[in-house]
Design a protein around this motif. Structure first.
Motif, short mmCIF file in Angstrom:
data_model
loop_
_atom_site.label_atom_id
_atom_site.label_comp_id
_atom_site.label_asym_id
_atom_site.label_seq_id
_atom_site.Cartn_x
_atom_site.Cartn_y
_atom_site.Cartn_z
N ASP A 149 0.86 -1.19 0.00
CA ASP A 149 0.00 0.00 0.00
C ASP A 149 0.89 1.23 0.00
O ASP A 149 1.63 1.47 0.96
N LEU A 150 0.86 2.02 -1.08
CA LEU A 150 1.71 3.20 -1.21
C LEU A 150 0.87 4.43 -1.48
O LEU A 150 -0.35 4.34 -1.70
N GLY A 151 1.50 5.60 -1.47
CA GLY A 151 0.76 6.83 -1.71
C GLY A 151 1.61 7.89 -2.36
O GLY A 151 2.84 7.90 -2.23
N CYS A 152 0.96 8.79 -3.07
CA CYS A 152 1.65 9.92 -3.70
C CYS A 152 1.91 11.00 -2.66
O CYS A 152 1.31 11.02 -1.59
N THR A 153 2.80 11.91 -2.98
CA THR A 153 3.05 13.04 -2.10
C THR A 153 1.82 13.95 -2.09
O THR A 153 1.00 13.92 -3.02
N VAL A 154 1.69 14.75 -1.04
CA VAL A 154 0.54 15.65 -0.92
C VAL A 154 0.52 16.61 -2.11
O VAL A 154 1.54 17.20 -2.48
N GLY A 155 -0.65 16.74 -2.72
CA GLY A 155 -0.81 17.60 -3.88
C GLY A 155 -0.88 16.82 -5.18
O GLY A 155 -1.24 17.37 -6.22
N GLU A 156 -0.54 15.51 -5.12
CA GLU A 156 -0.61 14.66 -6.31
C GLU A 156 -1.58 13.52 -6.07
O GLU A 156 -1.89 13.15 -4.93
N VAL A 157 -2.03 12.93 -7.16
CA VAL A 157 -2.90 11.75 -7.12
C VAL A 157 -2.33 10.71 -8.06
O VAL A 157 -1.47 11.00 -8.89
N TYR A 158 -2.83 9.48 -7.93
CA TYR A 158 -2.32 8.42 -8.77
C TYR A 158 -3.02 8.40 -10.13
O TYR A 158 -4.25 8.41 -10.20
N ASN A 159 -2.21 8.38 -11.19
CA ASN A 159 -2.73 8.33 -12.56
C ASN A 159 -2.61 6.90 -13.06
O ASN A 159 -1.50 6.41 -13.33
N GLU A 160 -3.74 6.20 -13.17
CA GLU A 160 -3.72 4.79 -13.57
C GLU A 160 -3.22 4.62 -14.99
O GLU A 160 -2.55 3.62 -15.31
N VAL A 161 -3.51 5.56 -15.87
CA VAL A 161 -3.09 5.45 -17.27
C VAL A 161 -1.58 5.52 -17.39
O VAL A 161 -0.95 4.72 -18.08
N LEU A 162 -0.98 6.49 -16.70
CA LEU A 162 0.48 6.66 -16.75
C LEU A 162 1.21 5.79 -15.74
O LEU A 162 2.43 5.69 -15.78
#
Length: 238
Positions: A197-210
């Protein structure tokens, strides 16, 4: 006096046994016909009986002076006998790579050097295989008694069984998946089987396409993920 007699008898027996072996015309090291970790060093036609360090076996094909190697690298053929083991701690023999003594633990093994061991853990999803001395897929190792690890996170996520490819059509060894309930978080499946289970830095979201973290405006459905977050103050870390 008694110990001297025993030592003399031992030397005579060893010398007699070595004399059974007939040296080839060329000096060198030659394998024993029955014992894989025993060899003879021939000098001027006279054999000197020797043993590899406990756990290693003799390989006549090695061109180096030291011809003792790991058993999984050597074809012993009919030379099936070995010297008595000298176990120490987690080392069944003084040298070699050995499985964890608990048969239900298949991803941990020991590298033993003269009875001193180092514990090594296989990469996620792999099992140790004593026949090759490496970590391989469970179906290749075919270890009996291994515990079936439940690769499930606390939120219930499990890695899909089917393989996944990237944008170039190449198989992704460690595929990623979005968290359906949190735009900032995502999952990565190590070797396709063990979830993290990981996460992006604050201000970003995960882009499934990229398959990477990105700006919210580039990810449909996550554009307003941080709209209720207070704006970061200059010189302060979130």
């Amino acid at each position: 006096m008694k110990s001297t007699v025993i030592f003399v008898v031992f030397c005579l027996l060893s010398s007699t046994y070595a004399q059974v072996f007939k040296c080839p015309p060329k000096d060198g090291q030659y394998e024993d016909p029955d014992q894989c970790d025993k060899f003879y060093e021939c000098r001027d036609g006279e054999p000197i009986q020797k043993l590899c360090p406990d756990g290693l076996v003799f390989d006549p094909t090695i061109r180096k002076i030291n011809k003792c190697d790991q058993p999984f690298n050597v074809d012993c053929g009919n030379r099936v006998n070995l010297q008595p083991p000298k176990p120490k701690g987690n080392c069944p023999r003084r040298n070699g790579f050995f499985a964890h003594p608990d048969p239900s633990i298949c991803n941990i093994f020991y590298n033993c050097i003269e009875g001193e061991y180092t514990e090594i853990k296989c990469t996620a999803g792999l099992h140790f295989d004593e026949f090759s001395g490496t970590c391989v897929w469970p179906e290749a190792a075919q270890r009996e008694g291994c515990k079936a690890k439940e690769n499930k996170l606390d939120d219930g996520f499990v890695c899909p069984q089917e393989s996944h490819t990237d944008q170039n059509g190449q198989v992704n060894i460690h595929p990623k998946f979005p968290n359906p309930n949190d735009c900032q978080k995502f999952y990565v499946c190590l070797n396709g089987v063990e979830p993290r289970d990981l996460g992006c830095t604050v201000g970003e979201v995960y882009n499934e396409v990229l398959q990477k973290c990105d700006a919210p405006e580039n990810v449909p459905g996550c554009e307003d993920w941080y709209k209720d977050e207070p704006a970061p103050q200059p010189g302060k870390k979130n």
